[in-house]
Design an enzyme around this catalytic site. Structure first.
Site, PDB file in Angstrom:
ATOM      1  N   HIS A 176      42.881  32.672  32.983  1.00 31.87           N
ATOM      2  CA  HIS A 176      42.596  31.239  33.111  1.00 31.87           C
ATOM      3  C   HIS A 176      43.455  30.616  34.210  1.00 31.87           C
ATOM      4  O   HIS A 176      42.942  29.867  35.056  1.00 31.87           O
ATOM      5  CB  HIS A 176      42.868  30.564  31.761  1.00 31.87           C
ATOM      6  N   GLU A 177      44.741  30.928  34.221  1.00 33.76           N
ATOM      7  CA  GLU A 177      45.643  30.343  35.204  1.00 33.76           C
ATOM      8  C   GLU A 177      45.377  30.890  36.607  1.00 33.76           C
ATOM      9  O   GLU A 177      45.413  30.142  37.596  1.00 33.76           O
ATOM     10  CB  GLU A 177      47.103  30.585  34.807  1.00 33.76           C
ATOM     11  N   HIS A 224      42.522  29.050  38.015  1.00 35.83           N
ATOM     12  CA  HIS A 224      42.912  27.744  38.568  1.00 35.83           C
ATOM     13  C   HIS A 224      43.345  27.906  40.026  1.00 35.83           C
ATOM     14  O   HIS A 224      42.973  27.109  40.899  1.00 35.83           O
ATOM     15  CB  HIS A 224      44.072  27.151  37.767  1.00 35.83           C
ATOM     16  N   GLU A 241      38.922  22.557  33.774  1.00 28.87           N
ATOM     17  CA  GLU A 241      39.331  23.418  32.673  1.00 28.87           C
ATOM     18  C   GLU A 241      38.174  24.296  32.202  1.00 28.87           C
ATOM     19  O   GLU A 241      38.374  25.476  31.884  1.00 28.87           O
ATOM     20  CB  GLU A 241      39.863  22.575  31.514  1.00 28.87           C
TER      21      GLU A 241
END
Length: 293
Positions: free
Chosen positions: A140-141, A144, A219
């Site tokens: 997930h990071e 980003h 997100e």
């Protein structure tokens, strides 16, 4: 959460007030539209770009995150190798990997560009998540970073700040003229500057709503990216773990928007949340269209 929102709003308001004072001293107002646009852009983008360039340094300082330069444990080695593998799959440079002391399950990514980023996880995450769940959080990071979310957020905030500065002065000039009549010398009185400050606060609230709306959208994209890098079931399991252990974030306000844990709020407060509610994120991943957000 509300105190962090208030801090965010007050910080942006302080930037706008400072811009107003300097522009007033320089004699820039709505009457000289060209100068107004130039000065508004300088102040609107200046703070955002400086914050972006200093984001890694400030994040490390604010959280006390310790970058892993030489892995000393199996956990640290796993963290570095997992981020390395995911970064290669996402087509970005290897981010710095760090651990910060925090009881909650959380992680964040920040940095000025895709090839110069920082991915940090809390000690609470390492203690309370399985390796598969932690892998999804890292994905997930990394997503980003690959999506350029930090840069996009900085540019969006710069545009919004510029819009607030200009619109407040244009509308303030119209209102001041209506209330006091046309002045022969064209000068603005104290009432004009008071009106502008109030309008900056009001327009700043709407600008923050727009920025937080975009933050919530990113997100969903990062969740989908994490699902691609680590596996959809792992990403769902990670979010479900977050929902079971969700509590007040201890991340500082300046990096909270980049953490994985979502906020909670009702009514108008939901408009100021940087993250969607976790049930919505889980439902999005479970749906057939989870990879297209």
């Amino acid at each position: 959460m509300f105190s962090r929102i208030a801090l965010f709003l007050l910080t942006n308001l302080a930037v706008l007030v400072l811009a107003g004072i300097v522009m007033s001293l320089l004699g820039v107002n709505s009457a000289s539209m060209g100068g107004l646009l130039v000065m508004a852009a300088i102040f609107g983008f200046g703070g955002s770009l400086i914050s972006l360039l200093l984001s890694k340094f400030m994040a490390k300082r604010a959280t006390g995150a310790q970058v892993i330069t030489e892995p000393r444990t199996l956990t640290e080695r796993w963290l570095v190798e997992t981020v390395r593998r995911q970064a290669q799959a996402a087509g970005i440079g290897m981010p710095e990997v760090a651990i910060y002391d925090g009881p909650e399950i959380n992680a964040f990514a920040t940095g000025a560009n895709r090839n110069n980023a920082l991915v940090a996880v809390s000690t609470g995450l390492l203690q309370n998540m399985s390796q598969e769940e932690a892998e999804a959080v890292l994905g997930h990071e990394v997503s980003h970073v690959a999506n350029g979310d930090m840069v996009t957020m900085a540019l969006l905030q710069g545009v919004l700040n510029t819009f607030v500065i200009v619109l407040a002065r244009v509308v303030g000039g119209v209102v001041d003229t209506y209330l006091s009549g046309n002045r022969e010398d064209g000068r603005r009185g104290l009432a004009y500057f008071a009106i502008v400050m109030v309008l900056e606060l009001i327009f700043g609230l709407f600008a923050t709503m727009i920025a937080m709306w975009f933050s919530r959208r990113r997100e969903f994209r990062a969740d989908a990216g994490g699902a691609q890098l680590a596996g959809r079931q792992k990403m769902i399991a990670a979010l479900e773990r977050l929902s079971l252990n969700h509590g007040q974030s201890t991340l500082p306000a300046q990096v909270e928007a980049f953490g994985i844990a979502g906020g909670m709020g009702q009514g108008l407060r939901k408009l100021f949340l940087s993250h969607p509610p976790l049930p919505e994120r889980i439902a999005a991943l479970k749906s057939a269209n989870a990879t297209v957000v």
